[in-house]
Design a protein around this motif. Structure first.
Motif, PDB file in Angstrom:
ATOM      1  N   UNK A   1       0.956  -1.131  -0.158  1.00 22.90           N
ATOM      2  CA  UNK A   1       0.120  -0.001   0.018  1.00 22.90           C
ATOM      3  C   UNK A   1       0.739   1.221  -0.096  1.00 22.90           C
ATOM      4  N   UNK A   2       2.133   1.053   0.089  1.00 26.54           N
ATOM      5  CA  UNK A   2       2.948   2.355   0.180  1.00 26.54           C
ATOM      6  C   UNK A   2       3.138   3.210  -1.026  1.00 26.54           C
TER       7      UNK A   2
ATOM      8  N   UNK B   1       2.294   6.026   5.016  1.00 24.20           N
ATOM      9  CA  UNK B   1       3.355   5.182   5.103  1.00 24.20           C
ATOM     10  C   UNK B   1       3.825   4.880   6.292  1.00 24.20           C
ATOM     11  N   UNK B   2       3.911   6.034   7.100  1.00 25.63           N
ATOM     12  CA  UNK B   2       4.397   5.657   8.638  1.00 25.63           C
ATOM     13  C   UNK B   2       3.359   4.894   9.318  1.00 25.63           C
ATOM     14  N   UNK B   3       2.081   5.250   9.244  1.00 32.61           N
ATOM     15  CA  UNK B   3       0.862   4.473   9.859  1.00 32.61           C
ATOM     16  C   UNK B   3       0.870   3.007   9.508  1.00 32.61           C
TER      17      UNK B   3
ATOM     18  N   UNK C   1       0.187  -0.746  11.240  1.00 27.92           N
ATOM     19  CA  UNK C   1      -0.467  -1.960  11.019  1.00 27.92           C
ATOM     20  C   UNK C   1       0.585  -3.070  10.764  1.00 27.92           C
ATOM     21  N   UNK C   2       1.704  -2.512  10.689  1.00 24.11           N
ATOM     22  CA  UNK C   2       2.845  -3.393  10.424  1.00 24.11           C
ATOM     23  C   UNK C   2       2.705  -4.093   8.789  1.00 24.11           C
TER      24      UNK C   2
ATOM     25  N   UNK D   1      -6.794  -3.947   3.909  1.00 25.11           N
ATOM     26  CA  UNK D   1      -7.062  -3.208   2.597  1.00 25.11           C
ATOM     27  C   UNK D   1      -6.167  -3.378   1.831  1.00 25.11           C
ATOM     28  N   UNK D   2      -6.137  -3.101   0.412  1.00 28.09           N
ATOM     29  CA  UNK D   2      -5.384  -3.145  -0.457  1.00 28.09           C
ATOM     30  C   UNK D   2      -5.580  -1.983  -1.537  1.00 28.09           C
ATOM     31  N   UNK D   3      -4.794  -1.123  -1.542  1.00 28.14           N
ATOM     32  CA  UNK D   3      -5.116  -0.033  -2.471  1.00 28.14           C
ATOM     33  C   UNK D   3      -4.709  -0.442  -4.142  1.00 28.14           C
TER      34      UNK D   3
END
Length: 545
Positions: free
Chosen positions: A383-384, A400-402, A407-408, A413-415
């Motif tokens: 997702x990044x 990206x930090x979150x 979430x590791x 979800x998948x963008x």
């Protein structure tokens, strides 16, 4: 003239790290189990490594598996990574930021990936693998039932109109029980197979970046062997994905490059000129102003990641490495995953080649990918990259930090990814960009840059940058998007010049300048440009890139 043919158990198209790793793993297994396997590798570059361009920092995980004794064998991984720097640039300032965990490089090596390929080629030949550089795979061959039969190399000595010239030699047919397509990012035959077998029916479109790179010899006073620097921010706006790399090799050499996501919106943007402008930043100029530029090149790279992986197999063959898109974008690495996919495909093929009833489809290869370390590595960071397309630079950084720390990489979800060619907006709606003239010290023009790539194509051969409709570049691309092909190409291949016969302008294609980056095939908003292989042995000839 009829084409001659040769028979092999496996034909590998492309002598990059994935193709060579596949060929080597096949022969290792054959020797371990005392089986006779015939393997051939064809490479369109003039030599192995001639067309290989990457940053490159290599994570040696796959190499450790392929050759546990690679150090004793003299593999050219000579510069261990010693320091990571992640820098945010404003127009005149530079601020160090914490290095994202995916970009930590402890245990990795700064290399010339082309030289790594040359070394792998030597290992392959020592095992009895036939490696043929200078032969471009131009056509996929099929059996009557539709399964892939092999490939044919391109004819040599054709005239501009496609008819045989006085030095014409027909291509060779290479038939195989299995054909591996390892052409690198946006491989021309791989793309044909993806369409023919509908291999994207379960995945998102692939999305790409363009990477433009130079190799410099710098003043020893500014050289820090083993240092890895990445920058984000200036000169790009917050809607455009991209950034730079500076890798300090040995012998006072620095590899510097700039990557821009090809989903950018502004047709006035020129990736080449953004890279040249980047080097004029005070924090960057001081590294190069007393140095000497040695080499130049450019190459598209996959950025779609996990959700853009196509189905990998079809009757008679498979797609491996960057032709499929196994790059880990946040890590900025794909050579380790490319090598591993080649090895997994080799193991699947060997199992079938040594069975009583070989299956036409190598189903064990995609299953092997799912069960290897590749699958969780790419799934974790899926997702990044699309978060930057979704929310721009600041939103992407925050997400990206979150995703990483909260979430590791296991968000529920998948963008989605999107096709890059659909992203350009009309030129009239976007701001023009005023690029400074090159100063000849740290910034340069396209033609002097292409000269350093040692690119060569025969003047009177068929143009390998083909148009589906010759009217589209002027009537659509120029009229609506201000002729973006003249800017997104980093080699000066496309230019709009006065049309003395009809008035107005026409598109001129300087195919001899092409560095085989594939950007035009990807970014053309009308998908009217189709990149096909020129004669074998042509294109760039990258030393130490």
């Amino acid at each position: 003239m009829e084409r001659e043919s040769m028979e092999f158990d496996v034909v590998v198209v492309g002598a990059g790290v994935s193709g060579l790793a596949a060929a080597i793993r096949l022969m290792q297994l054959a020797q371990e189990q005392e089986k006779e396997i015939t393997v051939c590798v064809v490479e369109k570059g003039s030599e192995v490594g001639a067309h290989t361009l990457s940053g490159a920092v290599v994570e040696p995980r796959a190499l450790n598996e392929l050759f546990p004794d690679w150090q004793e064998r003299g593999a050219p991984l000579n510069v261990p990574a010693t320091e990571d720097q992640f820098i945010m640039l404003s127009e005149t300032g530079a601020r160090k930021l914490p290095t994202p965990p995916q970009m930590h490089n402890q245990g990795n090596y700064i290399v010339s990936l082309g030289n790594v390929c040359r070394w792998l080629g030597e290992q392959a030949e020592a095992l009895g693998i036939e490696v043929y550089p200078g032969f471009a795979a131009a056509e996929v061959l099929f059996h009557e039932d539709g399964a892939v039969k092999g490939i044919a190399t391109g004819d040599m000595g054709l005239l501009r109109d496609g008819t045989p010239g006085p030095n014409h030699e027909p291509g060779m047919e290479l038939h195989a029980k299995y054909t591996f397509f390892a052409e690198g990012c946006r491989g021309s035959l791989s793309e044909q197979l993806i369409k023919k077998f509908d291999l994207r029916q379960n995945s998102d479109p692939q999305t790409y970046g363009i990477g433009i790179k130079e190799l410099w010899e710098v003043d020893p006073a500014v050289h820090k062997e083993g240092t890895i620097q990445h920058t984000v921010g200036w000169p790009l706006d917050t809607k455009t994905y991209g950034g730079s790399f500076l890798y300090h090799l040995d012998n006072n050499q620095v590899a510097v490059g700039f990557v821009i996501g090809l989903d950018y919106e502004n047709p006035h943007l020129s990736p080449f000129d953004e890279f040249q402008r980047f080097k004029t930043h005070p924090a960057i100029r001081k590294i190069f102003e007393n140095g000497r530029r040695i080499s130049y090149g450019a190459r598209a790279l996959n950025e779609g990641g996990f959700q853009s992986l196509p189905d990998l197999v079809f009757p008679g063959g498979c797609i491996i490495g960057c032709s499929a898109g196994f790059m880990n974008v946040p890590k900025i690495k794909g050579s380790h995953t490319a090598m591993k996919t080649g090895m997994l495909a080799a193991e699947a093929a060997f199992e079938q080649l040594t069975s009583e009833n070989p299956a036409p489809v190598l189903d064990a290869y995609p299953k092997g990918v799912e069960n290897s370390w590749i699958y969780p590595e790419l799934h974790k960071v899926r997702n990044i990259r699309p978060s930057f397309a979704k929310w721009g630079f600041w939103g992407g950084m925050a997400y990206s930090a979150i995703d990483t720390y909260v979430f590791g990489g296991k968000a529920p979800w998948t963008f989605k990814n999107h096709a890059d060619h659909s992203c350009l907006k009309p030129a009239a709606d976007m701001p023009k960009i005023d690029y400074p003239k090159p100063d000849g010290k740290v910034s340069f023009d396209k033609l002097s840059s292409v000269f350093l790539s040692s690119t060569n194509h025969r003047e009177d051969e068929p143009i390998h940058l083909t148009l589906k409709d010759a009217t589209v570049p002027v009537e659509v691309n120029l009229a609506k998007y201000a002729g973006p092909e003249a800017r997104y190409c980093p080699a000066g291949v496309y230019e709009f010049i006065a049309d003395e016969e009809k008035g107005g302008q026409r598109l001129q294609i300087n195919a001899q300048n092409c560095v085989h980056c594939k950007t035009c095939d990807i970014k053309d908003p009308t998908q009217n440009i189709v990149w096909v292989v020129p004669e074998g042995g042509e294109g760039p000839s990258y030393p130490n890139m």
